[in-house]
Design a protein around this motif. Structure first.
Motif, PDB file in Angstrom:
ATOM      1  N   ALA A  34    -101.854 -59.508 -61.154  1.00  0.00           N
ATOM      2  CA  ALA A  34    -102.896 -58.970 -62.034  1.00  0.00           C
ATOM      3  C   ALA A  34    -102.550 -57.546 -62.456  1.00  0.00           C
ATOM      4  N   LYS A  35    -102.800 -57.240 -63.737  1.00  0.00           N
ATOM      5  CA  LYS A  35    -102.571 -55.893 -64.286  1.00  0.00           C
ATOM      6  C   LYS A  35    -103.902 -55.348 -64.790  1.00  0.00           C
ATOM      7  N   GLU A  36    -103.966 -54.024 -64.939  1.00  0.00           N
ATOM      8  CA  GLU A  36    -105.192 -53.399 -65.427  1.00  0.00           C
ATOM      9  C   GLU A  36    -105.530 -53.888 -66.829  1.00  0.00           C
ATOM     10  N   SER A  37    -104.514 -54.215 -67.606  1.00  0.00           N
ATOM     11  CA  SER A  37    -104.741 -54.700 -68.969  1.00  0.00           C
ATOM     12  C   SER A  37    -105.345 -56.104 -68.995  1.00  0.00           C
ATOM     13  N   ASP A  38    -105.364 -56.795 -67.846  1.00  0.00           N
ATOM     14  CA  ASP A  38    -105.958 -58.135 -67.776  1.00  0.00           C
ATOM     15  C   ASP A  38    -107.479 -58.095 -67.659  1.00  0.00           C
ATOM     16  N   ALA A  39    -108.053 -56.902 -67.467  1.00  0.00           N
ATOM     17  CA  ALA A  39    -109.505 -56.796 -67.294  1.00  0.00           C
ATOM     18  C   ALA A  39    -110.223 -57.224 -68.569  1.00  0.00           C
ATOM     19  N   GLY A  40    -111.379 -57.829 -68.401  1.00  0.00           N
ATOM     20  CA  GLY A  40    -112.180 -58.287 -69.540  1.00  0.00           C
ATOM     21  C   GLY A  40    -112.983 -59.511 -69.166  1.00  0.00           C
ATOM     22  N   THR A  41    -113.498 -60.194 -70.168  1.00  0.00           N
ATOM     23  CA  THR A  41    -114.270 -61.421 -69.968  1.00  0.00           C
ATOM     24  C   THR A  41    -113.534 -62.583 -70.613  1.00  0.00           C
ATOM     25  N   TYR A  42    -113.358 -63.645 -69.844  1.00  0.00           N
ATOM     26  CA  TYR A  42    -112.675 -64.851 -70.319  1.00  0.00           C
ATOM     27  C   TYR A  42    -113.706 -65.972 -70.451  1.00  0.00           C
ATOM     28  N   ARG A  43    -113.693 -66.627 -71.607  1.00  0.00           N
ATOM     29  CA  ARG A  43    -114.636 -67.713 -71.861  1.00  0.00           C
ATOM     30  C   ARG A  43    -113.891 -69.030 -71.972  1.00  0.00           C
ATOM     31  N   CYS A  44    -114.382 -70.032 -71.271  1.00  0.00           N
ATOM     32  CA  CYS A  44    -113.758 -71.353 -71.292  1.00  0.00           C
ATOM     33  C   CYS A  44    -114.746 -72.374 -71.852  1.00  0.00           C
ATOM     34  N   GLY A  88    -116.122 -62.644 -65.798  1.00  0.00           N
ATOM     35  CA  GLY A  88    -115.970 -61.203 -65.934  1.00  0.00           C
ATOM     36  C   GLY A  88    -114.985 -60.688 -64.899  1.00  0.00           C
ATOM     37  N   VAL A  89    -113.856 -60.141 -65.353  1.00  0.00           N
ATOM     38  CA  VAL A  89    -112.763 -59.750 -64.460  1.00  0.00           C
ATOM     39  C   VAL A  89    -112.588 -58.233 -64.502  1.00  0.00           C
ATOM     40  N   ARG A  90    -112.699 -57.592 -63.331  1.00  0.00           N
ATOM     41  CA  ARG A  90    -112.392 -56.170 -63.181  1.00  0.00           C
ATOM     42  C   ARG A  90    -111.110 -56.043 -62.365  1.00  0.00           C
ATOM     43  N   VAL A  91    -110.178 -55.235 -62.836  1.00  0.00           N
ATOM     44  CA  VAL A  91    -108.916 -55.008 -62.142  1.00  0.00           C
ATOM     45  C   VAL A  91    -108.863 -53.538 -61.746  1.00  0.00           C
ATOM     46  N   ILE A  92    -108.804 -53.260 -60.445  1.00  0.00           N
ATOM     47  CA  ILE A  92    -108.836 -51.884 -59.957  1.00  0.00           C
ATOM     48  C   ILE A  92    -107.545 -51.561 -59.210  1.00  0.00           C
TER      49      ILE A  92
END
Length: 251
Positions: free
Chosen positions: A150-160, A177-181
């Motif tokens: 996982a990278k910080e740029s992967d943060a966001g919301t994914y809809r399926c 909802g994905v938070r990458v810290i």
């Protein structure tokens, strides 16, 4: 094939009779002789769907039913089932560099087979949202999204979205909802991570401490007021004695 066709005809005739109003007189229906001995395979029992939203699995008991209502040659089978299509928003917090997988469907549903269904993904980068206007297509042909790592740029919301291929109807929509810290970051929101019982206990403790502090302040105030009153009384007494001595000396 002939047995299935005759069973279908008989079933449709019975269905037509069941749809008549209760007040209406049921017309005389003559069932053909060739249908009077037909055995139909029907689902006589089934479990609830394995999921509360979207596409799941259920177990059905299938039996051959004779015209007299007798059941025989019963078997069980698994089949797809659907409930409400909206599954809401799920939150995940992922450390940078750790692998993570988002799955649109449960593993048992995927392993059972998904012929006749399709899956499409969209993403709102850097945002935790359910506003569909903010999503753009996310190229991913599978039912899972793999972050490795996982990278910080992967943060966001994914809809399926899961759809039926024949009708293109949506039968499941879920948001992740994905938070990458980073590893050097910590969650400072301690209260948010507590349960309601823990929060209530803290509020009670804070109330007791506040009440104790108020009592201490009142006791301190009473002590200083009493001390000042004693000092004032002594000063007043000394002053009166001095006045009396001066007057006696003058006389």
């Amino acid at each position: 094939m002939k047995t299935f066709r005759n069973g279908f005809i008989l079933g449709m005739m019975l269905l037509g009779l069941s749809c008549l109003p209760l007040e209406a007189s049921i017309p005389q229906v003559t069932i053909p002789a060739e249908l009077q001995s037909v055995e139909a395979e029907v689902a006589v029992n089934s479990t609830s769907c394995s999921v509360t939203c979207g596409l799941g699995l259920q177990i059905e008991e299938m039996c051959e039913v004779t015209p007299s209502g007798e059941r025989k040659n019963c078997t069980t089978r698994r089949s797809h089932c659907t409930t409400t299509w909206g599954c809401g928003l799920l939150h995940f917090t992922i450390p940078v560099g750790k692998p993570f997988v988002l799955s649109c469907l449960s593993s048992d549903v995927i392993n059972f087979g998904l012929r006749g269904y399709s899956c499409t993904w969209k993403v709102a980068s850097g945002l935790i949202t359910m506003n569909d206007l903010l999503f753009v297509p996310f190229r991913n042909p599978d039912y899972t999204v793999v972050f490795s790592p996982a990278k910080e740029s992967d943060a966001g919301t994914y809809r399926c979205d899961v759809r039926v291929l024949k009708t293109f109807r949506v039968i499941k929509r879920i948001y992740f909802g994905v938070r990458v810290i980073r590893d050097d970051m910590v969650n400072l929101d301690f209260v948010k991570s507590l349960t309601e019982e823990q929060k209530l206990a803290i509020r009670k403790q804070e109330g007791m401490e506040a009440n104790s502090t108020l009592i201490d302040l009142e006791e301190q105030q009473y002590f200083w007021q009493k001390k000042l009153f004693h000092r004032y009384s002594i000063g007043l007494g000394v002053g009166l004695v001095g006045v009396i001595v001066v007057r006696l000396g003058g006389s």
